[in-house]
Design a protein around this motif. Sequence first.
Motif, short mmCIF file in Angstrom:
data_model
loop_
_atom_site.label_atom_id
_atom_site.label_comp_id
_atom_site.label_asym_id
_atom_site.label_seq_id
_atom_site.Cartn_x
_atom_site.Cartn_y
_atom_site.Cartn_z
N PHE A 204 9.79 -6.59 -35.58
CA PHE A 204 9.55 -7.54 -34.50
C PHE A 204 10.58 -7.36 -33.39
CE2 PHE A 204 7.45 -9.34 -38.16
CZ PHE A 204 6.32 -9.97 -37.64
N GLU A 205 10.21 -7.82 -32.23
CA GLU A 205 11.04 -7.63 -31.04
C GLU A 205 12.40 -8.30 -31.18
OE1 GLU A 205 9.37 -7.30 -26.65
OE2 GLU A 205 9.65 -9.40 -27.21
N ASN A 206 12.48 -9.38 -31.97
CA ASN A 206 13.74 -10.10 -32.15
C ASN A 206 14.59 -9.55 -33.28
OD1 ASN A 206 12.20 -10.93 -34.30
ND2 ASN A 206 12.34 -13.12 -33.88
N GLY A 207 14.19 -8.41 -33.89
CA GLY A 207 14.98 -7.78 -34.94
C GLY A 207 14.55 -8.14 -36.35
N GLU A 314 -5.29 -1.33 -41.54
CA GLU A 314 -6.41 -0.63 -42.18
C GLU A 314 -6.53 0.81 -41.69
OE1 GLU A 314 -10.07 -2.75 -41.68
OE2 GLU A 314 -9.98 -3.55 -43.72
N LYS A 315 -6.46 0.99 -40.37
CA LYS A 315 -6.60 2.33 -39.79
C LYS A 315 -5.47 3.24 -40.23
CE LYS A 315 -9.21 0.82 -35.73
NZ LYS A 315 -9.17 0.52 -34.28
N ALA A 316 -4.27 2.68 -40.35
CA ALA A 316 -3.12 3.48 -40.79
C ALA A 316 -3.30 3.95 -42.22
CB ALA A 316 -1.84 2.67 -40.66
N VAL A 317 -3.94 3.13 -43.05
CA VAL A 317 -4.19 3.51 -44.44
C VAL A 317 -5.30 4.55 -44.51
CG1 VAL A 317 -4.98 2.69 -46.70
CG2 VAL A 317 -3.39 1.30 -45.36
N GLU A 318 -6.36 4.35 -43.77
CA GLU A 318 -7.50 5.27 -43.78
C GLU A 318 -7.20 6.60 -43.10
OE1 GLU A 318 -9.95 4.90 -45.57
OE2 GLU A 318 -10.86 2.92 -45.50
N GLN A 319 -6.33 6.57 -42.10
CA GLN A 319 -6.00 7.80 -41.35
C GLN A 319 -4.48 7.93 -41.26
OE1 GLN A 319 -7.98 6.82 -37.67
NE2 GLN A 319 -9.96 7.55 -38.40
N PRO A 320 -3.83 8.26 -42.37
CA PRO A 320 -2.36 8.29 -42.40
C PRO A 320 -1.74 9.26 -41.40
CG PRO A 320 -3.30 9.28 -44.38
CD PRO A 320 -4.42 8.60 -43.68
N GLN A 321 -2.47 10.33 -41.05
CA GLN A 321 -1.94 11.28 -40.09
C GLN A 321 -1.85 10.70 -38.69
OE1 GLN A 321 -4.85 11.45 -41.57
NE2 GLN A 321 -6.46 11.76 -40.04
N GLN A 322 -2.59 9.59 -38.45
CA GLN A 322 -2.57 8.96 -37.14
C GLN A 322 -1.80 7.64 -37.16
OE1 GLN A 322 -6.48 8.66 -35.38
NE2 GLN A 322 -7.13 10.60 -36.27
N SER A 323 -1.10 7.40 -38.25
CA SER A 323 -0.37 6.13 -38.38
C SER A 323 0.69 6.00 -37.28
CB SER A 323 0.30 6.05 -39.75
OG SER A 323 1.07 4.89 -39.86
N LEU A 324 0.67 4.88 -36.57
CA LEU A 324 1.62 4.63 -35.50
C LEU A 324 2.86 3.93 -36.05
CD1 LEU A 324 -0.84 3.24 -32.79
CD2 LEU A 324 0.11 5.54 -32.91
N GLN A 325 4.03 4.46 -35.73
CA GLN A 325 5.26 3.80 -36.12
C GLN A 325 5.68 2.81 -35.01
OE1 GLN A 325 6.80 4.10 -39.08
NE2 GLN A 325 5.15 5.46 -39.71
N GLN A 326 5.29 3.13 -33.78
CA GLN A 326 5.68 2.28 -32.66
C GLN A 326 4.41 1.90 -31.90
OE1 GLN A 326 8.92 2.01 -32.95
NE2 GLN A 326 9.17 0.37 -31.46
N LEU A 327 4.25 0.61 -31.61
CA LEU A 327 3.10 0.16 -30.85
C LEU A 327 3.29 0.50 -29.36
CD1 LEU A 327 2.54 -3.32 -32.51
CD2 LEU A 327 1.09 -1.31 -32.77
N PRO A 328 2.22 0.90 -28.67
CA PRO A 328 2.34 1.20 -27.24
C PRO A 328 2.79 0.00 -26.44
CG PRO A 328 0.04 1.11 -27.92
CD PRO A 328 0.85 1.11 -29.16
N GLN A 329 2.44 -1.20 -26.89
CA GLN A 329 2.94 -2.44 -26.30
C GLN A 329 3.02 -3.50 -27.39
OE1 GLN A 329 -0.03 -3.24 -23.29
NE2 GLN A 329 -1.33 -4.36 -24.70
N PRO A 330 3.96 -4.44 -27.27
CA PRO A 330 4.14 -5.46 -28.32
C PRO A 330 2.84 -6.23 -28.57
CG PRO A 330 5.99 -5.49 -26.80
CD PRO A 330 4.96 -4.58 -26.21
N LEU A 331 2.62 -6.59 -29.82
CA LEU A 331 1.41 -7.34 -30.21
C LEU A 331 1.78 -8.78 -30.51
CD1 LEU A 331 -1.52 -7.67 -31.20
CD2 LEU A 331 -0.78 -6.72 -33.40
#
Length: 331
Positions: A204-207, A314-331
């Motif tokens: 999270f953004e606050n650590g 879900e997408k990270a589990v189904e497509q581990p090669q495309q798993s994002l470690q950093q979001l393009p913008q905070p959610l």
Amino acid sequence: MKPVKVGVIGIGNMGWHHARVLSLLRDAELVGVADLDVARGRLASSQFNCRWYDDYNSLIKEVEAVCIAVPTLLHHPVGMACLKAGVHVLIEKPIAASQQEAAELISAANSASRLLQVGHIERFNPAFRELLNVVTNEEVMVLESRRHSPHADRANDVSVVLDLMIHDIDLILELAQAPVVGFAAAGGRSTEGPIDYVTATLSFENGVAASLTASKMSHRKVRSLSAHCRGSLIEADFLHRNLRIHRRAQESYSANRGELLYRHDGFIEEVSITPTEPLYAELEHFLQCVRGLETPAVDGLQASRALQLADLIEKAVEQPQQSLQQLPQPL
């Protein structure tokens, strides 16, 4: 005040409990239940002293509000029909099967000026309510959730993320009180069908950091959430509805020659919790929201945020090669 006229759409396991509790609440008049299953519909009608409808469109003409407990894939069409008919809606989690469907439900509620509340029932678990009270005076560092179940016949149309983990996603978002900036997830399936075990980590953004595990492969049921704080560890057991706070003490007393005679490293507080049924509290809250006396604990936008994060996991589990470690913008 007159009781709110309410109906229940879908009387599977969860819908049956909605009907049971509504039939007991003096603030509600359970007008009827709607389900295609004739035998179950007639049984519910007899059990809860209400009408049975084989078509929910007939039911919504007779009520002010509905509880929707149909399979997730039907949340959107049923919810849209109810909102367009001018009926207040409590819809079971997740809000919908996709972000697009969630957005359409939110828009329909706004257009109709009707309530859209989402049934994230653990918000009303007395153990979580006490946990929320305690952490307001603590500096949270790490949140850790575990939600395990043996294989079950219910909710097999969605993954363990949408069935189980989404509860804890919602709770952790509420506790962290900050945007998510990064995540990772891994998991899989033990048999053919939806994903049935997942571990995810959030930053999270606050650590604050969070770890979530959900599984349908367990041999026992587990429902727990821990908050690791700077000066304490707070453990909530949602299944047994208890809360423990572990605090540091570090007291010690020594003899003249330095021999340690007594040491106290910490102590445990058992927090007293009122044994309220979460569904009872949730439905009472819904009725108060219908009357305009309270605002929803989980509205469409909050539920949509939890769904968006669940989709990413879900997408990270189904497509581990495309798993994002950093979001393009905070959610």
